[in-house]
Design a protein around this motif. Structure first.
Motif, mmCIF file in Angstrom:
data_model
loop_
_atom_site.group_PDB
_atom_site.id
_atom_site.type_symbol
_atom_site.label_atom_id
_atom_site.label_comp_id
_atom_site.label_asym_id
_atom_site.label_seq_id
_atom_site.Cartn_x
_atom_site.Cartn_y
_atom_site.Cartn_z
ATOM 1 N N ILE A 160 0.350 -0.796 -0.066
ATOM 2 C CA ILE A 160 0.028 0.061 0.057
ATOM 3 C C ILE A 160 0.636 1.291 -0.017
ATOM 4 C CG2 ILE A 160 -1.511 1.829 0.843
ATOM 5 C CD1 ILE A 160 -3.390 -1.091 2.116
ATOM 6 N N PRO A 161 2.079 1.884 0.882
ATOM 7 C CA PRO A 161 2.564 2.301 0.954
ATOM 8 C C PRO A 161 3.849 2.752 -0.583
ATOM 9 C CG PRO A 161 3.764 1.184 2.498
ATOM 10 C CD PRO A 161 2.212 0.841 2.108
ATOM 11 N N LYS A 162 3.931 1.967 -1.275
ATOM 12 C CA LYS A 162 4.521 1.754 -2.232
ATOM 13 C C LYS A 162 3.665 2.215 -4.041
ATOM 14 C CE LYS A 162 8.525 -0.732 -0.755
ATOM 15 N NZ LYS A 162 9.792 0.397 -0.774
ATOM 16 N N VAL A 163 2.371 2.345 -3.081
ATOM 17 C CA VAL A 163 1.722 2.749 -4.785
ATOM 18 C C VAL A 163 0.747 3.977 -4.182
ATOM 19 C CG1 VAL A 163 -0.953 2.271 -5.485
ATOM 20 C CG2 VAL A 163 0.597 -0.073 -4.716
ATOM 21 N N THR A 164 0.824 4.099 -2.829
ATOM 22 C CA THR A 164 -0.513 4.999 -2.557
ATOM 23 C C THR A 164 1.015 6.791 -1.367
ATOM 24 O OG1 THR A 164 -0.514 4.676 -0.373
ATOM 25 C CG2 THR A 164 -2.250 3.523 -1.645
ATOM 26 N N GLY A 165 1.883 5.953 -1.151
ATOM 27 C CA GLY A 165 2.859 6.585 -0.565
ATOM 28 C C GLY A 165 2.470 7.313 0.752
ATOM 29 N N LYS A 166 0.752 6.585 1.627
ATOM 30 C CA LYS A 166 0.442 6.749 2.364
ATOM 31 C C LYS A 166 0.848 5.160 3.600
ATOM 32 C CE LYS A 166 -2.553 9.689 1.009
ATOM 33 N NZ LYS A 166 -4.431 9.838 0.907
ATOM 34 N N THR A 167 1.103 5.019 4.467
ATOM 35 C CA THR A 167 1.756 3.946 5.553
ATOM 36 C C THR A 167 0.085 3.355 5.618
ATOM 37 O OG1 THR A 167 0.316 4.539 7.824
ATOM 38 C CG2 THR A 167 2.786 5.119 7.051
ATOM 39 N N PHE A 219 -3.385 5.274 5.386
ATOM 40 C CA PHE A 219 -4.634 4.845 3.825
ATOM 41 C C PHE A 219 -6.417 4.671 4.662
ATOM 42 C CE2 PHE A 219 -6.296 1.906 1.136
ATOM 43 C CZ PHE A 219 -6.474 2.894 -0.279
ATOM 44 N N LEU A 220 -5.859 3.610 5.410
ATOM 45 C CA LEU A 220 -7.107 2.983 5.930
ATOM 46 C C LEU A 220 -7.594 3.911 6.570
ATOM 47 C CD1 LEU A 220 -6.817 -0.252 5.348
ATOM 48 C CD2 LEU A 220 -6.775 -0.807 8.010
ATOM 49 N N LYS A 221 -6.992 4.868 7.528
ATOM 50 C CA LYS A 221 -8.384 5.914 8.133
ATOM 51 C C LYS A 221 -8.288 7.124 7.483
ATOM 52 C CE LYS A 221 -4.699 5.912 12.221
ATOM 53 N NZ LYS A 221 -3.913 6.507 13.241
ATOM 54 N N GLU A 222 -7.762 7.006 6.031
ATOM 55 C CA GLU A 222 -8.356 7.902 5.500
ATOM 56 C C GLU A 222 -9.320 7.969 4.728
ATOM 57 O OE1 GLU A 222 -5.240 9.671 3.205
ATOM 58 O OE2 GLU A 222 -4.402 10.928 5.308
ATOM 59 N N LYS A 223 -9.565 6.217 3.780
ATOM 60 C CA LYS A 223 -10.022 5.533 2.828
ATOM 61 C C LYS A 223 -11.290 4.587 3.842
ATOM 62 C CE LYS A 223 -8.433 6.068 -1.166
ATOM 63 N NZ LYS A 223 -9.756 6.557 -2.331
ATOM 64 N N ASN A 245 -13.473 5.825 16.863
ATOM 65 C CA ASN A 245 -13.218 5.021 17.877
ATOM 66 C C ASN A 245 -12.065 4.150 17.694
ATOM 67 O OD1 ASN A 245 -14.260 6.464 20.135
ATOM 68 N ND2 ASN A 245 -16.196 6.020 19.216
ATOM 69 N N THR A 246 -12.130 3.800 16.541
ATOM 70 C CA THR A 246 -11.309 3.217 15.811
ATOM 71 C C THR A 246 -9.830 2.999 15.534
ATOM 72 O OG1 THR A 246 -13.441 1.570 14.337
ATOM 73 C CG2 THR A 246 -10.639 0.526 13.879
ATOM 74 N N ILE A 247 -9.105 2.687 16.297
ATOM 75 C CA ILE A 247 -7.257 2.946 16.076
ATOM 76 C C ILE A 247 -6.648 1.252 14.756
ATOM 77 C CG2 ILE A 247 -7.146 3.505 17.846
ATOM 78 C CD1 ILE A 247 -6.191 1.071 19.356
ATOM 79 N N ALA A 248 -5.872 1.927 14.570
ATOM 80 C CA ALA A 248 -5.286 0.698 13.393
ATOM 81 C C ALA A 248 -4.195 0.207 13.857
ATOM 82 C CB ALA A 248 -4.477 2.154 11.876
ATOM 83 N N ALA A 269 0.957 -6.057 11.394
ATOM 84 C CA ALA A 269 -0.419 -4.816 11.985
ATOM 85 C C ALA A 269 -1.361 -5.199 10.885
ATOM 86 C CB ALA A 269 0.030 -3.398 11.337
ATOM 87 N N PRO A 270 -1.310 -5.776 9.229
ATOM 88 C CA PRO A 270 -2.155 -5.741 8.474
ATOM 89 C C PRO A 270 -2.790 -6.837 8.410
ATOM 90 C CG PRO A 270 -0.244 -4.957 7.063
ATOM 91 C CD PRO A 270 0.021 -4.802 8.259
#
Length: 506
Positions: free
Chosen positions: A188-195, A199-203, A212-215, A249-250
């Motif tokens: 994901i960071p290789k494609v989007t530039g975001k960790t 990415f999960l938080k924003e998308k 209340n969700t934490i990654a 994490a993923p």
């Protein structure tokens, strides 16, 4: 015509009666059912949500966040959801495909040129789908003792994954692999530039109102309204430390509440739409449900199941003629379940804060049956009866173990001969030292894990791990010419079932 009218009326009354029975169970019986199971199963807290036809028909918390305290679980209490994280990771990658930023059939090396597995050919030809569908040839949980709750970095986990030799052929056998999901998340960071977490938080988290969700595990100390982790060992309920899961994490680090998870479920059941707008591509959601691996025909004690498959981050199976899309999650002190019945527009979420229960499954099954107007089966009673039988057997075995230890069996060499440094070719180092109450085994990459060793017979010891999740296991040494050469250790199957042989260095 009269006969047809009579048939229609009869079916109408039957349907109304079934719906009434469902409402009665949910309104009048569910609280008692859950509270009783929690008391008998020593479960501090439970949270549950049911989504039907785009609406929440049940959302409630039960019990307490921490044993011995009074702070109650509510619908916003955060539980670690474990492997229910995998659906977020798989959906994220499927979403990137829908946006034209990658293809799930891309070779992993297209995005991660340093990707390596034991077999160079597989390293070259593995695609993203292989990472997300557990078909790399590993046995289930292979390597997890090294990775799970360890201080290894993401890079070190990936390096060690490359050294593991799969026992099965590539794409021939399903074997659950957490490190593969970590690898997928690294794309994901290789494609989007975001960790992965950003990415999960924003998308997903922000547009779905999952406030209340934490990654990651790193967010636990600052999380508000979070449940404590617990375990039951020999009938005693104890608070245990949270897992350090961010190097995987993923695969399993998300923490969430039933309120937030109901938003996720609503979107998945609505083709990706939430509150009038598309958050997730419908094509991406369907992509994750496509079967990639077969786990057999399935089976159920009472009702009909015809198949059991794995898609991308989801198990898919059938139940009474309906498609089931589901996953469970288990990490230090928590087990959870998420189940979707897309044809019924139905979703169920159950979160618990002890790893030592099957009620998360039992309650999911009971609620499924209630919503499908099937008979009440009392799954929890059957599990609790089995749990009592297993506890009695464990206590009997433990008494035998204590008697073996008390007999002070003769060893082939003095106890001090076992002291020293050991090394596993992939894990790394382990040390055994003499302490006031006997031998203690400590691991290089698990600073909080200690195994106390007590002689069993000859060159075998019993290992009592200080963290109950790892269990009590037989530990076998090899002794040649009065010198200790190796030790083979095991941990609970909850972590990994295979043995690890460490060679003595001094």
């Amino acid at each position: 015509m009269k006969q047809l009218l009579s048939l229609v009326l009869a079916l109408t009354f039957l349907q109304a009666d079934a719906q009434q029975r469902t409402r009665t169970f949910l309104a009048d019986s569910l609280d008692n059912y859950i509270i009783k199971a929690m008391e008998e199963g020593q479960i501090p807290g439970v949270a549950v949500a049911i989504v039907k036809d785009g609406k929440v028909v049940l959302m409630k918390g039960y019990g307490v966040k921490e044993v011995g305290k009074t702070d109650k679980v509510d619908s916003n209490t955060v539980f670690m959801i474990g492997s229910n994280t995998k659906a977020f990771t798989a959906t994220a990658l499927a979403q990137l495909q829908a946006e034209g930023k990658l293809q799930l059939d891309d070779p992993v090396r297209k995005h991660l040129p340093d990707f390596r597995l034991h077999d160079p050919w597989v390293s070259e030809h593995a695609i993203i789908r292989d990472l997300l569908s557990h078909r790399l040839g590993f046995y289930t949980f292979q390597g997890d003792f090294m990775f799970f709750d360890s201080d290894l970095t993401v890079a070190q986990v990936r390096e060690r994954l490359a050294k593991l030799e799969p026992p099965f052929g590539f794409r021939t056998t399903w074997g659950y692999c957490n490190a593969a999901f970590l690898t997928a998340g690294e794309i994901i960071p290789k494609v989007t530039g975001k960790t992965w977490a950003q990415f999960l938080k924003e998308k997903f988290f922000e547009p779905l109102g999952m406030r209340n969700t934490i990654a990651t595990s790193a967010e636990i100390p600052t999380a508000k309204n979070i449940a404590a982790a617990h375990s039951v060992f020999l009938g005693e309920l104890k608070k245990v430390p949270y897992g350090n899961l961010d190097n995987l994490a993923p695969a399993g680090s998300i923490g969430s509440s039933v309120a937030d998870m109901s938003h996720w479920v609503k979107a998945l059941l609505a083709g990706g739409r939430y509150e009038g707008r598309e958050v997730i591509s419908g094509d991406a959601i369907m992509e994750t449900r496509l079967p990639h691996s077969s786990l057999g025909e399935g089976g159920h004690a009472f009702n009909r199941k015809q198949f059991n498959l794995y898609g991308l981050g989801w198990f898919t199976n059938s139940y009474e003629g309906r498609l089931i899309v589901e996953h469970t999650g288990g990490v230090n002190g928590f087990v959870t379940a998420v189940r979707l019945l897309p044809e019924e527009n139905l979703g169920i979420v159950v979160l618990t804060n002890t790893e030592s229960n099957n009620f998360y499954n039992d309650l999911t099954d009971e609620l499924t049956d209630a919503m499908l107007d099937l008979p009440f089966r009392d799954y929890a009673r059957k599990s609790l009866d089995q749990q009592r039988e297993e506890l009695a057997e464990v206590k009997k075995t433990l008494q035998q173990i204590r008697e073996e230890i008390a007999a002070k069996p003769k060893l082939p060499v003095p106890l001090t001969a076992f002291v020293g440094n050991y090394e596993h070719p992939v894990y790394g180092k382990m040390n055994i030292r003499m302490e006031k109450d006997g031998l203690a085994m400590r691991f290089e990459h698990h600073p909080n894990l200690v195994g106390k060793l007590y002689p069993k017979k000859d060159d075998e010891f019993w290992c009592f791990y200080n963290l109950t999740m790892y269990g009590i296991k037989e530990t076998h040494f090899t002794v040649e010419a009065d010198k200790v050469k190796t030790v083979t250790i095991r941990v609970s199957g909850f972590v990994e079932s295979a043995p690890y042989e460490f060679r003595k260095l001094d």
